[in-house]
Design a protein around this motif. Sequence first.
Motif, PDB file in Angstrom:
ATOM      1  N   ARG A   1      -3.513   4.066 -36.111  1.00 38.45           N
ATOM      2  CA  ARG A   1      -3.193   4.713 -34.819  1.00 38.45           C
ATOM      3  C   ARG A   1      -3.356   6.226 -34.938  1.00 38.45           C
ATOM      4  NH1 ARG A   1       1.743   1.978 -34.812  1.00 38.45           N
ATOM      5  NH2 ARG A   1       1.315  -0.150 -34.152  1.00 38.45           N
ATOM      6  N   ARG A   2      -3.015   6.771 -36.097  1.00 36.84           N
ATOM      7  CA  ARG A   2      -3.187   8.223 -36.293  1.00 36.84           C
ATOM      8  C   ARG A   2      -4.656   8.572 -36.478  1.00 36.84           C
ATOM      9  NH1 ARG A   2       1.871   8.677 -40.521  1.00 36.84           N
ATOM     10  NH2 ARG A   2       3.514   8.867 -38.953  1.00 36.84           N
ATOM     11  N   LEU A   3      -5.349   7.790 -37.297  1.00 39.82           N
ATOM     12  CA  LEU A   3      -6.768   8.103 -37.568  1.00 39.82           C
ATOM     13  C   LEU A   3      -7.592   8.127 -36.281  1.00 39.82           C
ATOM     14  CD1 LEU A   3      -7.494   6.006 -40.805  1.00 39.82           C
ATOM     15  CD2 LEU A   3      -7.607   8.499 -40.593  1.00 39.82           C
ATOM     16  N   ARG A   4      -7.263   7.231 -35.334  1.00 37.14           N
ATOM     17  CA  ARG A   4      -8.086   7.152 -34.116  1.00 37.14           C
ATOM     18  C   ARG A   4      -7.829   8.339 -33.190  1.00 37.14           C
ATOM     19  NH1 ARG A   4      -5.092   2.467 -30.348  1.00 37.14           N
ATOM     20  NH2 ARG A   4      -3.100   3.554 -30.224  1.00 37.14           N
ATOM     21  N   TYR A   5      -6.767   9.095 -33.462  1.00 35.11           N
ATOM     22  CA  TYR A   5      -6.371  10.184 -32.566  1.00 35.11           C
ATOM     23  C   TYR A   5      -6.298  11.501 -33.351  1.00 35.11           C
ATOM     24  CZ  TYR A   5      -4.275  12.026 -28.304  1.00 35.11           C
ATOM     25  OH  TYR A   5      -4.043  12.732 -27.142  1.00 35.11           O
ATOM     26  N   ASN A   6      -7.392  11.795 -34.040  1.00 36.15           N
ATOM     27  CA  ASN A   6      -7.530  13.043 -34.808  1.00 36.15           C
ATOM     28  C   ASN A   6      -6.460  13.233 -35.875  1.00 36.15           C
ATOM     29  OD1 ASN A   6      -9.866  14.355 -33.382  1.00 36.15           O
ATOM     30  ND2 ASN A   6      -8.506  13.930 -31.676  1.00 36.15           N
ATOM     31  N   GLY A   7      -5.909  12.130 -36.357  1.00 33.70           N
ATOM     32  CA  GLY A   7      -4.934  12.220 -37.444  1.00 33.70           C
ATOM     33  C   GLY A   7      -3.526  12.538 -36.978  1.00 33.70           C
ATOM     34  N   GLU A   8      -3.339  12.614 -35.655  1.00 38.20           N
ATOM     35  CA  GLU A   8      -2.055  13.077 -35.129  1.00 38.20           C
ATOM     36  C   GLU A   8      -1.053  11.944 -34.922  1.00 38.20           C
ATOM     37  OE1 GLU A   8      -2.364  15.154 -31.393  1.00 38.20           O
ATOM     38  OE2 GLU A   8      -0.188  15.336 -31.199  1.00 38.20           O
ATOM     39  N   ASP A   9       0.194  12.205 -35.268  1.00 37.63           N
ATOM     40  CA  ASP A   9       1.276  11.307 -34.880  1.00 37.63           C
ATOM     41  C   ASP A   9       1.716  11.740 -33.482  1.00 37.63           C
ATOM     42  OD1 ASP A   9       3.792   9.555 -36.400  1.00 37.63           O
ATOM     43  OD2 ASP A   9       4.097  10.471 -34.431  1.00 37.63           O
ATOM     44  N   ARG A  10       1.592  10.838 -32.518  1.00 36.94           N
ATOM     45  CA  ARG A  10       1.828  11.196 -31.119  1.00 36.94           C
ATOM     46  C   ARG A  10       3.277  11.624 -30.872  1.00 36.94           C
ATOM     47  NH1 ARG A  10      -0.826  12.205 -26.867  1.00 36.94           N
ATOM     48  NH2 ARG A  10       0.055  10.600 -25.531  1.00 36.94           N
ATOM     49  N   ASP A  11       4.224  11.047 -31.645  1.00 31.41           N
ATOM     50  CA  ASP A  11       5.629  11.378 -31.390  1.00 31.41           C
ATOM     51  C   ASP A  11       6.008  12.739 -31.947  1.00 31.41           C
ATOM     52  OD1 ASP A  11       5.991   8.989 -30.075  1.00 31.41           O
ATOM     53  OD2 ASP A  11       6.399   7.913 -31.952  1.00 31.41           O
ATOM     54  N   SER A  12       5.583  13.021 -33.172  1.00 29.14           N
ATOM     55  CA  SER A  12       6.019  14.266 -33.814  1.00 29.14           C
ATOM     56  C   SER A  12       5.019  15.399 -33.645  1.00 29.14           C
ATOM     57  CB  SER A  12       6.235  14.010 -35.311  1.00 29.14           C
ATOM     58  OG  SER A  12       4.967  13.704 -35.901  1.00 29.14           O
ATOM     59  N   GLY A  13       3.769  15.076 -33.283  1.00 31.36           N
ATOM     60  CA  GLY A  13       2.734  16.118 -33.173  1.00 31.36           C
ATOM     61  C   GLY A  13       2.171  16.528 -34.535  1.00 31.36           C
ATOM     62  N   GLU A  14       2.641  15.885 -35.584  1.00 30.83           N
ATOM     63  CA  GLU A  14       2.178  16.201 -36.946  1.00 30.83           C
ATOM     64  C   GLU A  14       0.773  15.639 -37.182  1.00 30.83           C
ATOM     65  OE1 GLU A  14       4.074  17.731 -39.292  1.00 30.83           O
ATOM     66  OE2 GLU A  14       2.862  17.351 -41.085  1.00 30.83           O
ATOM     67  N   TYR A  15      -0.099  16.451 -37.778  1.00 32.90           N
ATOM     68  CA  TYR A  15      -1.422  15.943 -38.184  1.00 32.90           C
ATOM     69  C   TYR A  15      -1.317  15.430 -39.616  1.00 32.90           C
ATOM     70  CZ  TYR A  15      -3.314  18.119 -34.012  1.00 32.90           C
ATOM     71  OH  TYR A  15      -3.554  18.448 -32.706  1.00 32.90           O
ATOM     72  N   HIS A  16      -1.505  14.151 -39.786  1.00 36.24           N
ATOM     73  CA  HIS A  16      -1.349  13.557 -41.125  1.00 36.24           C
ATOM     74  C   HIS A  16      -2.648  13.507 -41.906  1.00 36.24           C
ATOM     75  CE1 HIS A  16       2.861  12.157 -40.829  1.00 36.24           C
ATOM     76  NE2 HIS A  16       2.594  12.213 -39.531  1.00 36.24           N
ATOM     77  N   TYR A  17      -3.759  13.502 -41.203  1.00 34.13           N
ATOM     78  CA  TYR A  17      -5.077  13.422 -41.857  1.00 34.13           C
ATOM     79  C   TYR A  17      -6.071  14.205 -41.024  1.00 34.13           C
ATOM     80  CZ  TYR A  17      -2.699   8.963 -42.658  1.00 34.13           C
ATOM     81  OH  TYR A  17      -1.764   8.002 -42.905  1.00 34.13           O
ATOM     82  N   HIS A  18      -7.260  14.457 -41.620  1.00 37.11           N
ATOM     83  CA  HIS A  18      -8.395  14.834 -40.797  1.00 37.11           C
ATOM     84  C   HIS A  18      -8.893  13.522 -40.209  1.00 37.11           C
ATOM     85  CE1 HIS A  18      -8.689  19.030 -41.773  1.00 37.11           C
ATOM     86  NE2 HIS A  18      -8.451  18.733 -43.034  1.00 37.11           N
ATOM     87  N   GLY A  19      -8.653  13.357 -38.922  1.00 37.39           N
ATOM     88  CA  GLY A  19      -8.926  12.051 -38.324  1.00 37.39           C
ATOM     89  C   GLY A  19     -10.207  12.005 -37.530  1.00 37.39           C
ATOM     90  N   TYR A  20     -10.213  11.155 -36.538  1.00 34.56           N
ATOM     91  CA  TYR A  20     -11.421  10.862 -35.734  1.00 34.56           C
ATOM     92  C   TYR A  20     -11.018  10.758 -34.263  1.00 34.56           C
ATOM     93  CZ  TYR A  20     -13.079   9.625 -40.349  1.00 34.56           C
ATOM     94  OH  TYR A  20     -13.410   9.673 -41.671  1.00 34.56           O
ATOM     95  N   THR A  21     -11.999  10.719 -33.396  1.00 37.65           N
ATOM     96  CA  THR A  21     -11.746  10.429 -31.983  1.00 37.65           C
ATOM     97  C   THR A  21     -12.301   9.032 -31.744  1.00 37.65           C
ATOM     98  OG1 THR A  21     -12.001  12.758 -31.471  1.00 37.65           O
ATOM     99  CG2 THR A  21     -12.126  11.218 -29.623  1.00 37.65           C
ATOM    100  N   ALA A  22     -11.450   8.042 -31.745  1.00 38.64           N
ATOM    101  CA  ALA A  22     -11.959   6.661 -31.785  1.00 38.64           C
ATOM    102  C   ALA A  22     -11.046   5.681 -31.052  1.00 38.64           C
ATOM    103  CB  ALA A  22     -12.142   6.229 -33.241  1.00 38.64           C
ATOM    104  N   LEU A  23     -10.519   6.135 -29.933  1.00 37.47           N
ATOM    105  CA  LEU A  23      -9.609   5.287 -29.150  1.00 37.47           C
ATOM    106  C   LEU A  23     -10.332   4.235 -28.320  1.00 37.47           C
ATOM    107  CD1 LEU A  23      -7.343   7.878 -27.344  1.00 37.47           C
ATOM    108  CD2 LEU A  23      -6.526   5.979 -28.725  1.00 37.47           C
ATOM    109  N   LEU A  24      -9.661   3.139 -28.062  1.00 40.65           N
ATOM    110  CA  LEU A  24     -10.083   2.234 -26.991  1.00 40.65           C
ATOM    111  C   LEU A  24      -9.510   2.819 -25.692  1.00 40.65           C
ATOM    112  CD1 LEU A  24     -11.379  -0.570 -26.260  1.00 40.65           C
ATOM    113  CD2 LEU A  24      -9.054  -1.487 -26.342  1.00 40.65           C
ATOM    114  N   ASP A  25     -10.397   3.120 -24.720  1.00 45.51           N
ATOM    115  CA  ASP A  25      -9.937   3.741 -23.471  1.00 45.51           C
ATOM    116  C   ASP A  25      -9.116   2.764 -22.642  1.00 45.51           C
ATOM    117  OD1 ASP A  25     -11.283   6.184 -23.952  1.00 45.51           O
ATOM    118  OD2 ASP A  25     -13.159   5.218 -23.378  1.00 45.51           O
TER     119      ASP A  25
END
Length: 375
Positions: free
Chosen positions: A217-241
């Motif tokens: 869930r974090r990787l698909r959203y640029n590595g971000e945790d949606r609740d805390s706003g913390e970036y955990h990884y260099h992620g990707y933009t890969a959501l199912l719309d």
Amino acid sequence: MSTPGRAATYRIRFVNPQEHYRRLKPEIDQALTDTLARGDLVLRQQLEDFEAQFADYVGVKYAVGLNSGYHALHFSLLATGVGAGDEVITAGHTFVATVSAIVHAGATPILADVGDDFTLDLDDVERKITERTKVLLPVHLNGRLCRMDRLMQLADEYRLTVVEDAAQALGATFAGRMAGAFGMAGCFSFYPFKALGALGDGGALTTDDPDVAQMVRRLRYNGEDRDSGEYHYHGYTALLDNVQAAVLSVKLRHLPDWVGHRRGIAERYRAGLEGVGELRLPPFDETRHRDSFQNYVIRSARRDDLRAFLAEQGIETLVHWTRPMWRHPGLRLADPHLETTERICRELISLPMSAETSEGDVETIVEAVRTFFGR
Ligand SMILES: Cc1ncc(COP(=O)(O)O)c(C=O)c1O
């Protein structure tokens, strides 16, 4: 994949997206209108609802919606922690995305041969296990699972992680369990011509592991945790719309019927084509397999002539794939010398198979194939 290039003149098309939409139009239009009217575009309720329904269907705790089957594979491999020097064993006869995901995860793909049912030859897999092997990546091709009892035993014995490429196997089972519910993760594609197809690209990862689900869930959203706003990884933009998720929820309700329809069509092909010429048909039911027939793939030494003849009769067929992956120099893969994969590429041909393929279509196709071999 190649087509003879006369799509407009085929009387029986390989798949028929217009007819697919026509049949579902009221439901799909309603889902689109509702989603758009609410302004729900990204990471909203429709996505969560679809993920819960999809996890339930596959029989796992979590599903994470992604923009492709490729990303489901890539993220699964990142979640296993593989990297430089690690080996991932997969099938030589698969779509290139399976192997590209291994390469992009930084690991080395080791290609094993397949058997005559197009799934991994597990003796070849066992021969190829080394101390560098970290992951087994079975590909459940054409809607048929690999023999998962033996594969899971191998994984257990050699302490390997299993990631399933279930892109072509939604709704198929082995010993009563769904594709995508055996390994650490299952990877699905909602490419429009899959059994469950989106309006464009889409995919999902399934897992019982909460940590894997959270990481993806974090990787698909640029590595971000949606609740805390913390970036955990260099992620990707890969959501199912969201609009895709809303449409997929509509279609998921029909999926059990569509799988039943595909199995019925496969049975008709079998009844009509068994014993014709030197054709080889896909296996039909065995005690432990319940195939979902994403594709109906037959084999003939006269494949190219048969295909041209069917095209003349207005019947569209596909060939996936005409040459093994390692024969594409740009992929820089060493030739693994896989005899069955090489032979399959020369012989296979996929006949029309979709929720819209009718019994009448099958009759026409069977007749044409019989005529070809009777000449
Ligand atoms: C066996 C297999 N693996 C992976 C994929 C990749 O899925 P996608 O096209 O959604 O990225 C596909 C899709 O065609 C596939 O058939």
